[in-house]
Motif scaffolding. Structure first.
Motif, PDB file in Angstrom:
ATOM      1  N   TYR A 232       0.828  -1.211   0.000  1.00 40.34           N
ATOM      2  CA  TYR A 232       0.000   0.000   0.000  1.00 40.34           C
ATOM      3  C   TYR A 232       0.863   1.262   0.000  1.00 40.34           C
ATOM      4  O   TYR A 232       0.557   2.242  -0.677  1.00 40.34           O
ATOM      5  N   GLN A 244      -1.994  -5.572  -6.834  1.00 41.73           N
ATOM      6  CA  GLN A 244      -3.006  -5.591  -5.775  1.00 41.73           C
ATOM      7  C   GLN A 244      -3.021  -6.952  -5.073  1.00 41.73           C
ATOM      8  O   GLN A 244      -3.322  -7.973  -5.685  1.00 41.73           O
ATOM      9  N   MET A 251      -9.752  -4.348   1.525  1.00 37.19           N
ATOM     10  CA  MET A 251      -9.894  -2.994   2.079  1.00 37.19           C
ATOM     11  C   MET A 251     -10.678  -2.087   1.127  1.00 37.19           C
ATOM     12  O   MET A 251     -11.582  -1.353   1.549  1.00 37.19           O
ATOM     13  N   GLU A 252     -10.343  -2.147  -0.169  1.00 38.22           N
ATOM     14  CA  GLU A 252     -11.039  -1.296  -1.126  1.00 38.22           C
ATOM     15  C   GLU A 252     -12.505  -1.693  -1.251  1.00 38.22           C
ATOM     16  O   GLU A 252     -13.374  -0.838  -1.430  1.00 38.22           O
ATOM     17  N   GLU A 253     -12.772  -2.982  -1.167  1.00 36.41           N
ATOM     18  CA  GLU A 253     -14.167  -3.436  -1.268  1.00 36.41           C
ATOM     19  C   GLU A 253     -14.994  -2.949  -0.082  1.00 36.41           C
ATOM     20  O   GLU A 253     -16.168  -2.589  -0.224  1.00 36.41           O
ATOM     21  N   PHE A 255     -14.165  -0.368   2.299  1.00 30.24           N
ATOM     22  CA  PHE A 255     -14.109   1.018   2.771  1.00 30.24           C
ATOM     23  C   PHE A 255     -13.910   2.076   1.684  1.00 30.24           C
ATOM     24  O   PHE A 255     -14.122   3.245   1.942  1.00 30.24           O
ATOM     25  N   ARG A 256     -13.468   1.689   0.496  1.00 26.99           N
ATOM     26  CA  ARG A 256     -13.051   2.712  -0.453  1.00 26.99           C
ATOM     27  C   ARG A 256     -14.033   2.935  -1.591  1.00 26.99           C
ATOM     28  O   ARG A 256     -14.469   4.031  -1.829  1.00 26.99           O
ATOM     29  N   PHE A 257     -14.383   1.870  -2.303  1.00 28.37           N
ATOM     30  CA  PHE A 257     -15.195   2.033  -3.502  1.00 28.37           C
ATOM     31  C   PHE A 257     -16.639   1.603  -3.265  1.00 28.37           C
ATOM     32  O   PHE A 257     -17.565   2.395  -3.337  1.00 28.37           O
ATOM     33  N   GLN A 259     -18.058  -0.119  -0.574  1.00 28.52           N
ATOM     34  CA  GLN A 259     -18.582  -0.178   0.789  1.00 28.52           C
ATOM     35  C   GLN A 259     -19.517  -1.370   0.970  1.00 28.52           C
ATOM     36  O   GLN A 259     -20.590  -1.261   1.537  1.00 28.52           O
TER      37      GLN A 259
END
Length: 293
Positions: A232, A244, A251-253, A255-257, A259
């Protein structure tokens, strides 16, 4: 109450606070994650619906980014297990072979482990993007002036260099402890019987340090599967999604894109099962070899 029962009660009283802390902070969230992996919870709303194993089916069948992250993580794990243990064993032999300055070299090699990998990632980003091009321009080593982070192939090796720099010292200490536990009289007996240096290493030293190798491989396996901070900080999973790892994908799934907390929890459970399966196989195989040695 008998004396034995009193002793047991006292011991449990001392252990109970740590046990409660472990149950609340580790076991309960793990069961909570499994429960949410069976729902469509987005991590914010109070209401959610039970979706069964559909999150698992979607992750393993319809999510190419997740499958790519699994393959990339497996590739990273294979490189790290081999390189980190070979480098750590080599450094341990090098340090133990010195008559003086052992403590100095142990400190130097272990020191990166005391830094956060986030800090280490930014340090190595400066090296790859500023220091190496500057050095290449001044010395004529043009092959150093490359896109170490922007190129998908080179970025993988950049991550490996950062991870080895940060983690090899810790494994080295384990191998040093193993080497110090090899009885000197066994080496002397082998030498008297005519064994050369390589034969002493192969037939005496390596079998005697096999428990240390089991621990070293186990720690490297588990930490490599869960790698997050090094990747990261250095590449963020890029360029694109070429570096990736599973932890960044989760994490992206969550909190980022998207949710999609429930869906991300299902991916985390899949990662847990992969790590559990691989480590159980590794421990079983290496423990059997320890007995044979």
């Amino acid at each position: 109450m008998t004396r034995g029962a009193k002793r047991t009660a006292v011991l449990l009283a001392f252990v109970l606070p740590a046990l409660l802390f472990y149950l609340v902070c580790t076991i309960a969230p793990a069961f909570g994650g499994f429960w949410y992996s069976l729902t469509d919870w987005n991590g914010l709303n109070r209401e959610y619906e039970w979706v069964g194993v559909s999150n698992y089916v979607e992750a393993l069948r319809d999510d190419p980014y997740f499958l790519d992250s699994i393959l990339f993580t497996l590739k990273y794990v294979m490189f790290m297990v081999v390189l980190q243990n070979v480098a750590a064993l080599g450094l341990a032999v090098l340090v133990e072979s010195r008559r003086r300055s052992k403590a100095l070299f142990r400190t130097i090699f272990f020191m990166p482990n005391m830094l956060s990998m986030i800090v280490g990632g930014f340090m190595w980003m400066f090296i790859f993007t500023k220091a190496l091009p500057f050095f290449a321009e001044r010395t004529g080593f043009g092959w150093l002036d490359r896109s170490w982070i922007g190129d998908p192939t080179l970025s993988f090796y950049s991550i490996l260099m950062l991870s080895l720099w940060g983690g090899v010292g810790y494994i080295m200490v384990i191998y040093i402890a193993g080497l110090q536990g090899v009885p000197a009289h066994l080496k002397e007996a082998a030498a008297i019987d005519g064994a050369n240096a390589w034969q002493i290493v192969r037939h005496v030293t390596l079998p005697m340090i096999s428990p240390a190798m089991t621990i070293g491989v186990f720690l490297t396996l588990s930490s490599s599967f869960k790698v997050f901070d090094a990747v990261y900080a250095l590449t963020g999973g890029g360029p694109g999604r070429s570096t990736q790892v599973i932890a960044i994908n989760i994490m992206e799934e969550a909190f980022r894109f998207q949710q999609r907390y429930g869906y991300a929890s299902a991916k985390a459970m899949i990662l847990f099962l992969i790590v559990l399966l691989v480590t159980l196989i590794q421990l079983r195989v290496m423990k059997r070899r320890e007995v044979e040695a």
